[in-house]
Scaffold this motif. Structure first.
Motif, PDB file in Angstrom:
ATOM      1  N   ASN A  35       0.842  -1.195   0.000  1.00 22.82           N
ATOM      2  CA  ASN A  35       0.000   0.000   0.000  1.00 22.82           C
ATOM      3  C   ASN A  35       0.879   1.247   0.000  1.00 22.82           C
ATOM      4  N   ASP A  36       0.451   2.297  -0.706  1.00 19.69           N
ATOM      5  CA  ASP A  36       1.322   3.458  -0.883  1.00 19.69           C
ATOM      6  C   ASP A  36       1.656   4.168   0.429  1.00 19.69           C
ATOM      7  N   ALA A  37       0.687   4.292   1.337  1.00 26.99           N
ATOM      8  CA  ALA A  37       0.979   4.944   2.619  1.00 26.99           C
ATOM      9  C   ALA A  37       1.931   4.097   3.457  1.00 26.99           C
ATOM     10  N   ASN A  38       1.780   2.774   3.401  1.00 28.77           N
ATOM     11  CA  ASN A  38       2.699   1.889   4.119  1.00 28.77           C
ATOM     12  C   ASN A  38       4.115   2.010   3.563  1.00 28.77           C
ATOM     13  N   ALA A  39       4.225   2.032   2.241  1.00 30.24           N
ATOM     14  CA  ALA A  39       5.546   2.176   1.623  1.00 30.24           C
ATOM     15  C   ALA A  39       6.193   3.490   2.037  1.00 30.24           C
TER      16      ALA A  39
ATOM     17  N   GLY B 240      -5.000   8.642   4.091  1.00 33.89           N
ATOM     18  CA  GLY B 240      -4.631   7.333   4.620  1.00 33.89           C
ATOM     19  C   GLY B 240      -3.477   7.461   5.582  1.00 33.89           C
ATOM     20  N   ALA B 241      -3.037   6.322   6.124  1.00 28.03           N
ATOM     21  CA  ALA B 241      -1.937   6.339   7.085  1.00 28.03           C
ATOM     22  C   ALA B 241      -1.140   5.052   6.996  1.00 28.03           C
ATOM     23  N   GLY B 242       0.169   5.188   7.132  1.00 31.27           N
ATOM     24  CA  GLY B 242       1.064   4.057   7.329  1.00 31.27           C
ATOM     25  C   GLY B 242       1.538   4.098   8.764  1.00 31.27           C
ATOM     26  N   ILE B 243       1.488   2.968   9.457  1.00 32.49           N
ATOM     27  CA  ILE B 243       1.709   2.946  10.901  1.00 32.49           C
ATOM     28  C   ILE B 243       2.862   2.013  11.263  1.00 32.49           C
ATOM     29  N   TYR B 244       3.803   2.527  12.038  1.00 35.04           N
ATOM     30  CA  TYR B 244       4.889   1.731  12.607  1.00 35.04           C
ATOM     31  C   TYR B 244       4.653   1.599  14.103  1.00 35.04           C
ATOM     32  N   THR B 245       4.626   0.369  14.614  1.00 40.30           N
ATOM     33  CA  THR B 245       4.554   0.136  16.054  1.00 40.30           C
ATOM     34  C   THR B 245       5.586  -0.923  16.419  1.00 40.30           C
ATOM     35  N   GLY B 246       6.298  -0.689  17.528  1.00 35.25           N
ATOM     36  CA  GLY B 246       7.327  -1.640  17.937  1.00 35.25           C
ATOM     37  C   GLY B 246       8.395  -1.834  16.882  1.00 35.25           C
ATOM     38  N   ASN B 247       8.698  -0.759  16.143  1.00 35.39           N
ATOM     39  CA  ASN B 247       9.727  -0.770  15.098  1.00 35.39           C
ATOM     40  C   ASN B 247       9.374  -1.698  13.939  1.00 35.39           C
ATOM     41  N   GLN B 248       8.080  -1.956  13.750  1.00 34.54           N
ATOM     42  CA  GLN B 248       7.614  -2.794  12.649  1.00 34.54           C
ATOM     43  C   GLN B 248       6.434  -2.117  11.960  1.00 34.54           C
ATOM     44  N   LEU B 249       6.372  -2.268  10.639  1.00 32.96           N
ATOM     45  CA  LEU B 249       5.198  -1.800   9.916  1.00 32.96           C
ATOM     46  C   LEU B 249       4.000  -2.641  10.323  1.00 32.96           C
ATOM     47  N   TYR B 250       2.911  -1.975  10.700  1.00 37.07           N
ATOM     48  CA  TYR B 250       1.711  -2.693  11.125  1.00 37.07           C
ATOM     49  C   TYR B 250       0.749  -2.800   9.947  1.00 37.07           C
ATOM     50  N   ARG B 251       0.459  -4.041   9.533  1.00 34.54           N
ATOM     51  CA  ARG B 251      -0.404  -4.275   8.374  1.00 34.54           C
ATOM     52  C   ARG B 251      -1.784  -4.788   8.760  1.00 34.54           C
TER      53      ARG B 251
ATOM     54  N   ALA C 105       3.295   7.384  12.886  1.00 30.71           N
ATOM     55  CA  ALA C 105       2.368   7.236  11.765  1.00 30.71           C
ATOM     56  C   ALA C 105       2.690   8.290  10.718  1.00 30.71           C
ATOM     57  N   VAL C 106       2.598   7.892   9.458  1.00 30.53           N
ATOM     58  CA  VAL C 106       2.674   8.825   8.342  1.00 30.53           C
ATOM     59  C   VAL C 106       1.262   8.963   7.793  1.00 30.53           C
TER      60      VAL C 106
ATOM     61  N   ARG D 274      -5.692  -8.049   7.381  1.00 38.79           N
ATOM     62  CA  ARG D 274      -6.101  -8.119   5.975  1.00 38.79           C
ATOM     63  C   ARG D 274      -5.390  -7.093   5.099  1.00 38.79           C
ATOM     64  N   GLY D 275      -4.336  -6.482   5.602  1.00 35.57           N
ATOM     65  CA  GLY D 275      -3.642  -5.478   4.810  1.00 35.57           C
ATOM     66  C   GLY D 275      -4.444  -4.206   4.629  1.00 35.57           C
ATOM     67  N   ALA D 276      -5.371  -3.936   5.542  1.00 33.19           N
ATOM     68  CA  ALA D 276      -6.273  -2.793   5.377  1.00 33.19           C
ATOM     69  C   ALA D 276      -6.136  -1.792   6.519  1.00 33.19           C
ATOM     70  N   THR D 277      -4.959  -1.723   7.131  1.00 32.39           N
ATOM     71  CA  THR D 277      -4.764  -0.764   8.217  1.00 32.39           C
ATOM     72  C   THR D 277      -4.644   0.656   7.667  1.00 32.39           C
ATOM     73  N   GLY D 278      -4.751   1.610   8.571  1.00 36.35           N
ATOM     74  CA  GLY D 278      -4.474   3.001   8.216  1.00 36.35           C
ATOM     75  C   GLY D 278      -5.575   3.717   7.471  1.00 36.35           C
ATOM     76  N   GLU D 279      -6.786   3.153   7.433  1.00 34.95           N
ATOM     77  CA  GLU D 279      -7.878   3.807   6.700  1.00 34.95           C
ATOM     78  C   GLU D 279      -8.499   4.922   7.544  1.00 34.95           C
ATOM     79  N   ILE D 280      -7.641   5.843   7.961  1.00 36.46           N
ATOM     80  CA  ILE D 280      -8.092   6.939   8.818  1.00 36.46           C
ATOM     81  C   ILE D 280      -9.042   7.873   8.077  1.00 36.46           C
ATOM     82  N   GLY D 281      -8.960   7.886   6.753  1.00 38.25           N
ATOM     83  CA  GLY D 281      -9.852   8.730   5.969  1.00 38.25           C
ATOM     84  C   GLY D 281     -11.309   8.338   6.086  1.00 38.25           C
ATOM     85  N   HIS D 282     -11.561   7.107   6.541  1.00 36.60           N
ATOM     86  CA  HIS D 282     -12.939   6.636   6.655  1.00 36.60           C
ATOM     87  C   HIS D 282     -13.371   6.472   8.109  1.00 36.60           C
ATOM     88  N   VAL D 283     -12.680   7.194   8.991  1.00 38.63           N
ATOM     89  CA  VAL D 283     -13.147   7.349  10.370  1.00 38.63           C
ATOM     90  C   VAL D 283     -14.186   8.464  10.376  1.00 38.63           C
TER      91      VAL D 283
END
Length: 385
Positions: free
Chosen positions: A183-187, A214-225, A205-206, A228-237
């Protein structure tokens, strides 16, 4: 190469990347490996040319210590960013420095045409004389949507009209290189970790405010996916229950209230302009309605960021958007709303940072996927492993 030596090489390389340059003594302390393992690993990496010596510094006893760093020119990586209208590619070294770039416009969202365009771009980048004899460790591909990065499948992308498209393996066959889809935000979040504003952070978070949100999220020094690979959908909160209708079919989503398309829709209705630059000009020349549009958008974004921060206990939030979007009116309202709604902001060192969006950053994030995989394999390409 056996698993144990590669594990040591991976540990050493990751530590060097995070503290580049660094002495062997510091590596021993940071990694928890024995001095002999660190010495053997760094000797092997120096012989291969992946590491290079980079001056000296004195330790606490005044003894000179040789510093080691990654050799950025050891190999290359390619990053490609797929948008609704085009494909932008960069060729980088191992430190994410862009050495060449190219773009093609797309006339179709059909996977086969996009694969053909990827192959064409790769050829144009690699065929430059100075790069012909350099190893390319892989190709990263960033695109909007839900991505199963393990299988290279686009589970869903409303931008491209894809659902369940198995794209990664087909692209690997066409390019004859390892492909890393994300996903582009994760990348972008991965790129910021290694080459941008997130260096030194383990939890951040980016948040991207470009077409959608959207958002790409790092927690515990790892990308959080997520599952289902659908994390970071902050635009639909939902920020305003029952508010403006969103493209997802719900009402009151952040994206329906504060995205660039949402602002331009309101700008058109109010006669303030058809482009973001025109809307900014209207605000800067004193048109109150334009100023209110930006202020309200900033307030909504700041509120959403405070919720994200509370949920994840982040060290930093990096807001990525076009420079025109990050104008005084929006940023001022965003920061006020963020501070007003966040109990963490004032006294925990939480950082709110801004990154101006340009054509390279998405592709650089994609390239970082290939670079990260290379280092996770102990400096061995996926083809050779």
């Amino acid at each position: 190469m056996s698993t144990e030596p590669r594990t040591a090489l991976t540990t050493v390389l990751q530590a060097i990347r995070e503290t580049n340059p660094v002495s062997r003594a510091t590596l021993t302390r940071l990694t928890g490996l024995s001095a002999s393992v660190v010495s053997t690993s760094t000797k092997l990496l120096l012989e291969r040319g992946l590491l290079q010596e980079h001056g000296t510094h004195q330790d606490s006893l005044g003894r000179p210590q040789v510093l080691l760093r990654i050799n950025p020119g050891y190999a290359l990586a390619v990053g490609m960013a797929l948008s609704w209208s085009g494909l932008h590619a960069v060729l980088t070294d191992l430190e994410g420095n862009v050495l060449a770039r190219d773009t093609v416009q797309l006339t179709s969202n059909q996977p086969e045409q996009i694969i053909s365009s990827c192959a064409s771009l790769l050829g144009s980048l690699r065929n430059q004389r100075r790069f012909r004899n350099k190893e390319v460790v892989g190709v990263g591909l960033a695109l909007p949507g839900w991505i199963d990065n393990a299988t290279g499948t686009c589970l869903k992308s409303t931008v491209h009209g894809w659902q369940g498209v198995q794209f990664g393996a087909r692209l690997e066959d066409a390019l004859d290189l390892p492909v890393f889809m994300e996903n582009d935000a994760n990348a972008l979040a991965v790129g910021e970790k290694w080459f941008g504003l997130a260096r030194g952070f383990d939890n951040y978070a980016v948040v991207t405010l470009v077409g959608g949100i959207g958002a790409g999220i790092y927690t515990g020094n790892q990308l959080y996916r997520g599952s289902r690979g659908a994390t970071g959908e902050i635009g639909h909160v939902s920020i305003v229950p029952g508010g403006a209708l969103c493209t997802c079919g719900k009402r009151g989503c952040l994206e329906a209230l504060a995205s660039i398309p949402a602002l331009l829709q309101q700008s058109h209705r109010l006669g303030l302009g058809e482009t973001l630059d025109e809307l900014v000009h209207a605000a800067e020349t004193g048109q109150r309605e334009a100023q209110i549009l930006f202020s309200e958008a900033g307030r909504y974004v700041g509120h959403a960021l405070s919720m994200l921060t509370h949920l994840l206990d982040l060290q930093a939030v990096i807001v990525t958007a076009p420079v025109a979007y990050l104008n005084h009116y929006l940023r001022s309202a965003l920061e006020h709303s963020y501070a007003e709604n966040s109990v963490l902001f004032a006294d925990t060192g939480l950082q709110l940072l801004y990154q101006e969006e340009d054509s390279d950053i998405w592709a650089m994030g994609a390239a970082s996927l290939a670079i990260q995989s290379f280092f996770e394999r102990g400096g061995v390409s996926a083809q050779a492993s």
